[in-house]
Design a protein around this motif. Structure first.
Motif, PDB file in Angstrom:
ATOM      1  N   SER A 100       0.829  -1.208   0.000  1.00 40.65           N
ATOM      2  CA  SER A 100       0.000   0.000   0.000  1.00 40.65           C
ATOM      3  C   SER A 100       0.859   1.250   0.000  1.00 40.65           C
ATOM      4  N   SER A 101       1.943   1.206   0.771  1.00 43.89           N
ATOM      5  CA  SER A 101       2.855   2.346   0.833  1.00 43.89           C
ATOM      6  C   SER A 101       3.521   2.587  -0.506  1.00 43.89           C
ATOM      7  N   CYS A 102       3.944   1.475  -1.155  1.00 47.69           N
ATOM      8  CA  CYS A 102       4.575   1.588  -2.480  1.00 47.69           C
ATOM      9  C   CYS A 102       3.608   2.170  -3.498  1.00 47.69           C
ATOM     10  N   LEU A 103       2.379   1.694  -3.428  1.00 46.03           N
ATOM     11  CA  LEU A 103       1.371   2.184  -4.371  1.00 46.03           C
ATOM     12  C   LEU A 103       1.099   3.669  -4.162  1.00 46.03           C
ATOM     13  N   SER A 104       1.033   4.091  -2.900  1.00 43.58           N
ATOM     14  CA  SER A 104       0.818   5.509  -2.603  1.00 43.58           C
ATOM     15  C   SER A 104       1.983   6.348  -3.105  1.00 43.58           C
ATOM     16  N   SER A 105       3.206   5.813  -2.910  1.00 49.69           N
ATOM     17  CA  SER A 105       4.401   6.518  -3.384  1.00 49.69           C
ATOM     18  C   SER A 105       4.378   6.654  -4.897  1.00 49.69           C
ATOM     19  N   PHE A 106       3.969   5.578  -5.565  1.00 46.64           N
ATOM     20  CA  PHE A 106       3.885   5.614  -7.019  1.00 46.64           C
ATOM     21  C   PHE A 106       2.855   6.646  -7.479  1.00 46.64           C
ATOM     22  N   LYS A 107       1.693   6.648  -6.846  1.00 47.94           N
ATOM     23  CA  LYS A 107       0.639   7.601  -7.211  1.00 47.94           C
ATOM     24  C   LYS A 107       1.099   9.038  -6.993  1.00 47.94           C
ATOM     25  N   ARG A 108       1.825   9.256  -5.901  1.00 49.26           N
ATOM     26  CA  ARG A 108       2.319  10.601  -5.604  1.00 49.26           C
ATOM     27  C   ARG A 108       3.339  11.052  -6.651  1.00 49.26           C
ATOM     28  N   ASP A 109       4.252  10.144  -7.011  1.00 46.93           N
ATOM     29  CA  ASP A 109       5.245  10.462  -8.047  1.00 46.93           C
ATOM     30  C   ASP A 109       4.569  10.735  -9.384  1.00 46.93           C
ATOM     31  N   GLU A 110       3.537   9.944  -9.685  1.00 46.04           N
ATOM     32  CA  GLU A 110       2.806  10.126 -10.937  1.00 46.04           C
ATOM     33  C   GLU A 110       2.094  11.475 -10.948  1.00 46.04           C
ATOM     34  N   MET A 111       1.525  11.860  -9.809  1.00 50.14           N
ATOM     35  CA  MET A 111       0.841  13.145  -9.712  1.00 50.14           C
ATOM     36  C   MET A 111       1.821  14.301  -9.916  1.00 50.14           C
ATOM     37  N   MET A 112       2.994  14.197  -9.299  1.00 49.38           N
ATOM     38  CA  MET A 112       4.014  15.237  -9.458  1.00 49.38           C
ATOM     39  C   MET A 112       4.444  15.361 -10.910  1.00 49.38           C
ATOM     40  N   SER A 113       4.608  14.213 -11.581  1.00 53.30           N
ATOM     41  CA  SER A 113       5.010  14.222 -12.986  1.00 53.30           C
ATOM     42  C   SER A 113       3.940  14.863 -13.865  1.00 53.30           C
ATOM     43  N   LEU A 114       2.689  14.542 -13.597  1.00 52.68           N
ATOM     44  CA  LEU A 114       1.583  15.107 -14.384  1.00 52.68           C
ATOM     45  C   LEU A 114       1.480  16.621 -14.188  1.00 52.68           C
ATOM     46  N   ILE A 134      -6.309   9.970  -9.407  1.00 55.42           N
ATOM     47  CA  ILE A 134      -5.331   9.889  -8.320  1.00 55.42           C
ATOM     48  C   ILE A 134      -5.888  10.513  -7.034  1.00 55.42           C
ATOM     49  N   ILE A 135      -6.445  11.723  -7.153  1.00 49.46           N
ATOM     50  CA  ILE A 135      -6.894  12.408  -5.937  1.00 49.46           C
ATOM     51  C   ILE A 135      -8.155  11.782  -5.358  1.00 49.46           C
ATOM     52  N   GLU A 136      -8.832  10.936  -6.132  1.00 50.26           N
ATOM     53  CA  GLU A 136      -9.987  10.216  -5.611  1.00 50.26           C
ATOM     54  C   GLU A 136      -9.576   9.130  -4.618  1.00 50.26           C
ATOM     55  N   ASN A 137      -8.241   8.832  -4.540  1.00 49.37           N
ATOM     56  CA  ASN A 137      -7.759   7.755  -3.681  1.00 49.37           C
ATOM     57  C   ASN A 137      -7.821   8.089  -2.195  1.00 49.37           C
ATOM     58  N   GLY A 138      -7.952   9.359  -1.837  1.00 50.05           N
ATOM     59  CA  GLY A 138      -8.044   9.683  -0.421  1.00 50.05           C
ATOM     60  C   GLY A 138      -7.650  11.107  -0.108  1.00 50.05           C
ATOM     61  N   ASP A 139      -7.884  11.504   1.138  1.00 46.10           N
ATOM     62  CA  ASP A 139      -7.607  12.876   1.568  1.00 46.10           C
ATOM     63  C   ASP A 139      -6.127  13.225   1.482  1.00 46.10           C
ATOM     64  N   GLU A 140      -5.256  12.216   1.679  1.00 46.54           N
ATOM     65  CA  GLU A 140      -3.822  12.477   1.639  1.00 46.54           C
ATOM     66  C   GLU A 140      -3.396  12.947   0.251  1.00 46.54           C
ATOM     67  N   MET A 141      -3.948  12.302  -0.773  1.00 41.67           N
ATOM     68  CA  MET A 141      -3.631  12.692  -2.153  1.00 41.67           C
ATOM     69  C   MET A 141      -4.195  14.076  -2.472  1.00 41.67           C
TER      70      MET A 141
END
Length: 425
Positions: A100-114, A134-141
């Motif tokens: 889950s942590s890896c997936l969150s990290s990946f989503k965050r990196d993808e968001m930064m790239s976009l 991506i941002i639908e995944n949760g409040d943290e995103m």
């Protein structure tokens, strides 16, 4: 062989699969549209089959360069190692948080790239759609998105339609940007910048354009945003200063939507919030033809919709020009009378409040009083007079009868027992 079969049965995350083959990627690469594919699959698509479009989005691709997606590759390998047979029984509970942590990290990196390429990419619609996912995944995103300046970037895309609203791709990008904005927290407490951006005249102008000409999905997103604003400490007087009439016309059009009950109901709820919080906005709504639309919507409305419409009419009738608009319509009294005691207790109470308001309007011709008698309002209000127990509404109704008894009593249909009741009281 046994390991291979077990691997093939794994429930891999969808982002790990190539959009072409739907198989797990071993060498993921990104193309210019921001979509990731298995290297061999996308090379065949471009160079063997001579395609010049993105398989997932069908957008035309001018630049056929491919870039290794190292982050996704590491994430896939980490996920595979965490799901291996040797570790699944002994450490499944510990591998899950890691995955889950890896997936969150990946989503965050993808968001930064976009976000980094959002202004320059010609594929803004695709990038914005991916950002929304991506941002639908949760409040943290959502928080990361706002901290990275995503809100300001989305706002700039929304107001671009002011420069060229005829450009189809600009318009579509604006609609997708609203879809992103819809999923962000919009309250004064969450971030003062949010409210500050919404108060800008450019946003209100863009909003009216989308409400008038946008797709159904975009207009639904806009209503959702307005609903969040209505529940916050939003200064509607400033926001409606220039674009109020246009905005109200568009919202009333959505309120008249006969296909989507949800859209119609949400639009009416937004109107209640706006009109209840700002008396100045009621004049804008009346100017936009609110009273005519509401009265014509009333006959075929269900209980919930009827209560909302009646409440809006009542709010508008608290203004002098609202009373005038109601009386000038001609069928207003008939429409309200048909709902009195026929819908719900709440609806009936609002109906009586509306009649009390319009009776206070100075009418030299006494047409209001005459219509109330003709359309059965007076007869129905007699029922209220006979109800046991005191109430403020009943007391106000008695006062209304006392004030207008002399006019109504000249008509044969005026109840004779009411004359005695008023005389004894």
């Amino acid at each position: 062989m046994e390991r291979s079969n077990q691997d093939s049965e794994m429930e891999f995350p969808q982002d790990f699969r190539c959009p072409i083959s739907m198989e797990i990627m071993k060498d993921p690469v990104i193309i210019s549209t921001g979509v990731t594919y298995e290297r061999e699959n996308i090379k065949k698509w471009f160079f063997r089959y001579k395609k010049t479009t993105c398989p997932a989005t069908m957008q035309r691709v001018e630049n056929l360069d491919i870039t290794p997606n190292h982050t996704l590759k590491r994430l896939i390998l980490a996920w595979q190692n965490g799901q291996s047979p040797s570790s699944s029984s002994s450490s499944s509970s510990s591998s899950s948080p890691s995955s889950s942590s890896c997936l969150s990290s990946f989503k965050r990196d993808e968001m930064m790239s976009l976000l980094k390429t959002l202004n320059s990419t010609p594929f803004k619609v695709t990038s914005l759609r991916k950002l929304r996912e991506i941002i639908e995944n949760g409040d943290e995103m959502k928080l990361d998105f706002m901290l990275l300046g995503g809100l300001e970037m989305v706002f700039r895309l929304i107001i671009q339609i002011l420069a060229d609203s005829s450009d189809f791709m600009v318009f579509r990008a604006c609609e997708e940007a609203l879809g992103v904005l819809q999923h962000l927290p919009i309250t004064q407490g969450s971030d003062g910048k949010v409210i500050e951006l919404f108060l800008k005249p450019e946003f209100m102008k863009s909003m009216v354009i989308i409400l008038q000409r946008g797709s159904k999905e975009a207009r639904v997103s806009m209503i959702s945003i307005l609903s969040k604003l209505a529940n916050s400490d939003f200064n509607w007087n400033v926001a409606l200063n220039d674009q109020g009439v246009g905005m109200f016309k568009s919202i009333f059009e959505l309120a008249s939507d006969e296909i989507s009950t949800k859209v119609s109901s949400s639009s009416l709820q937004v109107l209640i919030k706006i009109l209840d919080s700002s008396k100045e906005s009621r004049s804008k709504a009346i100017e936009a033809g609110a009273m005519c639309t509401l009265i014509e919507l009333l006959p075929d409305s269900n209980r919930s919709k009827t209560e909302k419409i009646l409440l809006i009419i009542k709010l508008l009738c608290e203004c002098a020009n609202g009373k005038m608009a109601f009386i000038e319509h001609g069928l207003g009294i008939s429409a309200i009378s048909s709902k009195l005691f026929n819908v719900s207790e709440i609806a009936s109470k609002i109906c009586i409040q509306i009649f009390l308001l319009i009776c206070s309007f100075h009418d030299p011709t006494n047409k209001v009083l005459e219509d109330m008698l003709i359309y059965g309002v007076v007869k129905k209000l007699v029922i209220l007079m006979h109800m046991s127990g005191p109430s403020s509404t009943k007391n106000k109704t008695v006062d209304m009868f006392k004030k207008n008894c002399f006019f109504w009593s000249r008509y044969p249909c005026f109840p004779s027992e009411l004359k005695e009741y008023l005389g004894s009281n």
